[in-house]
Design an enzyme around this catalytic site. Structure first.
Site, PDB file in Angstrom:
ATOM      1  N   CYS A 129       0.887  -1.171   0.000  1.00  0.00           N
ATOM      2  CA  CYS A 129       0.000   0.000   0.000  1.00  0.00           C
ATOM      3  C   CYS A 129       0.921   1.215   0.000  1.00  0.00           C
ATOM      4  O   CYS A 129       1.619   1.462   0.980  1.00  0.00           O
ATOM      5  CB  CYS A 129      -0.880  -0.038   1.242  1.00  0.00           C
ATOM      6  SG  CYS A 129      -1.857   1.444   1.449  1.00  0.00           S
ATOM      7  N   CYS A 179      -1.473  15.375   2.379  1.00  0.00           N
ATOM      8  CA  CYS A 179      -2.577  15.421   1.416  1.00  0.00           C
ATOM      9  C   CYS A 179      -3.330  16.734   1.593  1.00  0.00           C
ATOM     10  O   CYS A 179      -3.612  17.142   2.716  1.00  0.00           O
ATOM     11  CB  CYS A 179      -3.529  14.254   1.640  1.00  0.00           C
ATOM     12  SG  CYS A 179      -4.932  14.268   0.503  1.00  0.00           S
ATOM     13  N   CYS A 192      -9.082  11.500   8.601  1.00  0.00           N
ATOM     14  CA  CYS A 192      -7.852  10.914   8.043  1.00  0.00           C
ATOM     15  C   CYS A 192      -6.620  11.592   8.635  1.00  0.00           C
ATOM     16  O   CYS A 192      -6.493  12.822   8.567  1.00  0.00           O
ATOM     17  CB  CYS A 192      -7.866  11.061   6.528  1.00  0.00           C
ATOM     18  SG  CYS A 192      -6.302  10.643   5.745  1.00  0.00           S
ATOM     19  N   CYS A 208      -4.029   5.307   7.300  1.00  0.00           N
ATOM     20  CA  CYS A 208      -3.117   6.124   6.528  1.00  0.00           C
ATOM     21  C   CYS A 208      -2.640   7.340   7.320  1.00  0.00           C
ATOM     22  O   CYS A 208      -3.422   8.042   7.945  1.00  0.00           O
ATOM     23  CB  CYS A 208      -3.818   6.415   5.222  1.00  0.00           C
ATOM     24  SG  CYS A 208      -4.049   8.043   4.694  1.00  0.00           S
TER      25      CYS A 208
HETATM   26  N1  SAH Z   1      -6.560   9.913  -1.096  1.00  0.00           N
HETATM   27  C1  SAH Z   1      -7.027   8.668  -1.594  1.00  0.00           C
HETATM   28  C2  SAH Z   1      -6.096   7.506  -1.274  1.00  0.00           C
HETATM   29  C3  SAH Z   1      -5.464   7.498   0.090  1.00  0.00           C
HETATM   30  S1  SAH Z   1      -6.579   7.304   1.463  1.00  0.00           S
HETATM   31  C4  SAH Z   1      -8.413   8.373  -1.094  1.00  0.00           C
HETATM   32  O1  SAH Z   1      -8.915   9.093  -0.231  1.00  0.00           O
HETATM   33  O2  SAH Z   1      -9.010   7.437  -1.608  1.00  0.00           O
HETATM   34  C5  SAH Z   1      -6.907   5.560   1.343  1.00  0.00           C
HETATM   35  C6  SAH Z   1      -8.146   5.107   2.077  1.00  0.00           C
HETATM   36  O3  SAH Z   1      -7.940   5.157   3.496  1.00  0.00           O
HETATM   37  C7  SAH Z   1      -9.354   5.957   1.782  1.00  0.00           C
HETATM   38  O4  SAH Z   1     -10.470   5.172   1.426  1.00  0.00           O
HETATM   39  C8  SAH Z   1      -9.566   6.645   3.098  1.00  0.00           C
HETATM   40  O5  SAH Z   1     -10.873   7.059   3.244  1.00  0.00           O
HETATM   41  C9  SAH Z   1      -9.119   5.610   4.102  1.00  0.00           C
HETATM   42  N2  SAH Z   1      -8.882   6.157   5.442  1.00  0.00           N
HETATM   43  C10 SAH Z   1      -8.341   7.351   5.748  1.00  0.00           C
HETATM   44  N3  SAH Z   1      -8.324   7.529   7.093  1.00  0.00           N
HETATM   45  C11 SAH Z   1      -8.873   6.432   7.643  1.00  0.00           C
HETATM   46  C12 SAH Z   1      -9.158   6.037   8.989  1.00  0.00           C
HETATM   47  N4  SAH Z   1      -8.859   6.808  10.014  1.00  0.00           N
HETATM   48  N5  SAH Z   1      -9.757   4.835   9.186  1.00  0.00           N
HETATM   49  C13 SAH Z   1     -10.061   4.038   8.132  1.00  0.00           C
HETATM   50  N6  SAH Z   1      -9.797   4.356   6.840  1.00  0.00           N
HETATM   51  C14 SAH Z   1      -9.235   5.549   6.598  1.00  0.00           C
HETATM   52 FE1  SF4 Z   2      -6.368  12.756   1.453  1.00  0.00          FE
HETATM   53 FE2  SF4 Z   2      -6.795  11.173   3.538  1.00  0.00          FE
HETATM   54 FE3  SF4 Z   2      -8.863  12.259   2.258  1.00  0.00          FE
HETATM   55 FE4  SF4 Z   2      -7.424  10.317   1.050  1.00  0.00          FE
HETATM   56  S1  SF4 Z   2      -8.660  10.109   2.914  1.00  0.00           S
HETATM   57  S2  SF4 Z   2      -8.129  12.271   0.178  1.00  0.00           S
HETATM   58  S3  SF4 Z   2      -5.367  10.791   1.885  1.00  0.00           S
HETATM   59  S4  SF4 Z   2      -7.272  13.382   3.382  1.00  0.00           S
END
Ligand code: SAH
Ligand code: SF4
Length: 356
Positions: free
Chosen positions: A106, A113, A120, A348
């Site tokens: 991954c 971001c 997130c 993430c």
């Molecule tokens: N920016 C892109 C890819 C990176 S985030 C996106 O948002 O799709 C990858 C995944 O991790 C996304 O589906 C996001 O919603 C999830 N994610 C982020 N923070 C999280 C958390 N605290 N718990 C579970 N999933 C999370």
């Molecule tokens: Fe950015 Fe996190 Fe939202 Fe993905 S889930 S778009 S990494 S802020």
């Protein structure tokens, strides 16, 4: 400015460099195979290159493994998360997951971001910069080397899957992300089938359309899996959780998804981070099912990994069951993601956040 790594060069760029040094045309392919097939981590291993060339390459394009600042391994040993330091000192997270015969990296596409989804950890920490294609690819190479050194390669590939689901929004770093996908799936290089690559996006509508128009070397559309981080099926709720929704709302996003499926013939995955009392209601599940009518889709439900700057919690089992009951009744295919790796802050941005 730090020196370039060989992973910063495309094959044509490497060819131009070596031809400029007076090397025969086949040299670039030899080097390419050492880098992407044999996963060499030292120019000296490339024994079919003349010594003087190896020395010149080492001086111009240092071949160094990324510096690992911290590693966390889950208690079952199956998930490993590394904090990597880039040449300019910035740090990114990258995760290896082992599941049955699958070995999935991954990987991150940006340092931080700019989107700022509430829940997130990466979004909470803000944006620093885009990664280069080489920095994206090098994360996959990093784990491929580790798996090979461990002899843990149950398929005939050093890595079986790559998901662009680490830090950052891949479609806001479009050229580097696309170059990395092409590089990882290069049949004469790393040779990862495009069907084994997933790009996860928060839904940058014009870039989804752009991606749908890309072609493979064979001429057809890209065969990667597109995952859309949805998390809410009404604009009112999604505007709050995912700020970019105010710019690209659900109608526009789903119209782009339909165009993508029509153009590529690929099924789309929808990611839904389940947050207790926020987006886990049967009403949201119903609204989701409405949105997905007639679309070839799969829903991944991910109970929230709690982060320090957001007070949300993952739902209880009965709440998850009430949500999935609706999807089941409506015939929407879904998976509830196991929460493997939660104890290693596999969400993430969480390992980086802890050290900051
Ligand atoms: N920016 C892109 C890819 C990176 S985030 C996106 O948002 O799709 C990858 C995944 O991790 C996304 O589906 C996001 O919603 C999830 N994610 C982020 N923070 C999280 C958390 N605290 N718990 C579970 N999933 C999370
Ligand atoms: Fe950015 Fe996190 Fe939202 Fe993905 S889930 S778009 S990494 S802020």
């Amino acid at each position: 400015m730090s020196a370039l790594s060989p992973y910063d060069l495309s094959l044509p760029e490497l060819q131009a460099l070596l031809e400029g040094w007076g090397e025969p045309p086949f040299r670039a392919r030899q080097v390419w195979e050492w880098l992407y097939v044999h996963l060499a981590d030292d120019w000296e291993q490339m024994t079919n290159l003349p010594r003087t060339l190896r020395e010149r390459l080492a001086a111009h394009l240092p071949l160094v493994s990324p510096r690992v600042l911290a590693t966390q391994v889950s208690s079952d040993g199956l998930t490993r998360k590394d904090l990597l330091q880039l040449a300019d000192g910035e740090t990114i997270e990258t995760v290896l997951m082992r599941y049955e015969r699958r070995r999935t990296a991954c990987i991150s596409t940006q340092v931080g971001c700019p989107i700022g989804c509430l829940f997130c950890a990466t979004g909470q920490a803000g944006f620093r910069r885009n990664l280069s294609a080489g920095e994206i690819v090098a994360q996959a190479i990093h784990f491929a080397r580790i798996l090979r050194a461990e002899g843990d390669t149950p398929t005939d590939r050093p890595l079986s899957n790559v998901v662009l689901m680490g830090m950052g929004e891949p479609l806001l770093n479009y050229p580097a992300t696309l170059e990395a996908i092409r590089r990882l799936s290069d049949p004469q290089g790393f040779r990862l089938g495009q069907r084994h690559i997933t790009l996860s996006t928060v839904g940058i509508v014009p870039e989804i359309d752009r991606l749908a128009e890309e072609t493979s070397p064979s001429g057809g559309p890209l065969q990667i899996t597109l995952a859309i981080s949805l998390h809410a099926a009404t604009d009112e709720l999604r505007n709050r959780l995912v700020p970019i929704n105010r710019r690209y709302g659900l109608d526009a996003l789903f119209a782009a998804c339909r165009r993508y499926v029509n153009r590529t013939g690929r099924r789309i995955s929808f990611e839904w981070v389940l947050i207790a009392g926020v987006n886990d209601s049967p009403a949201q599940a119903g609204a989701l099912a409405d949105r997905l009518q007639g679309l070839t889709a799969h829903v991944n439900l991910i109970p929230l990994n709690p982060t320090p700057a957001y007070e949300g919690k993952p739902p209880s089992r009965p709440a998850i069951a009430a949500f999935t009951d609706v999807l089941e009744r409506r015939g929407i295919p879904f998976t509830v993601r196991l929460r493997r790796g939660i104890e290693i802050q596999a969400g993430c941005g969480q390992l980086r956040g802890r050290r900051a």
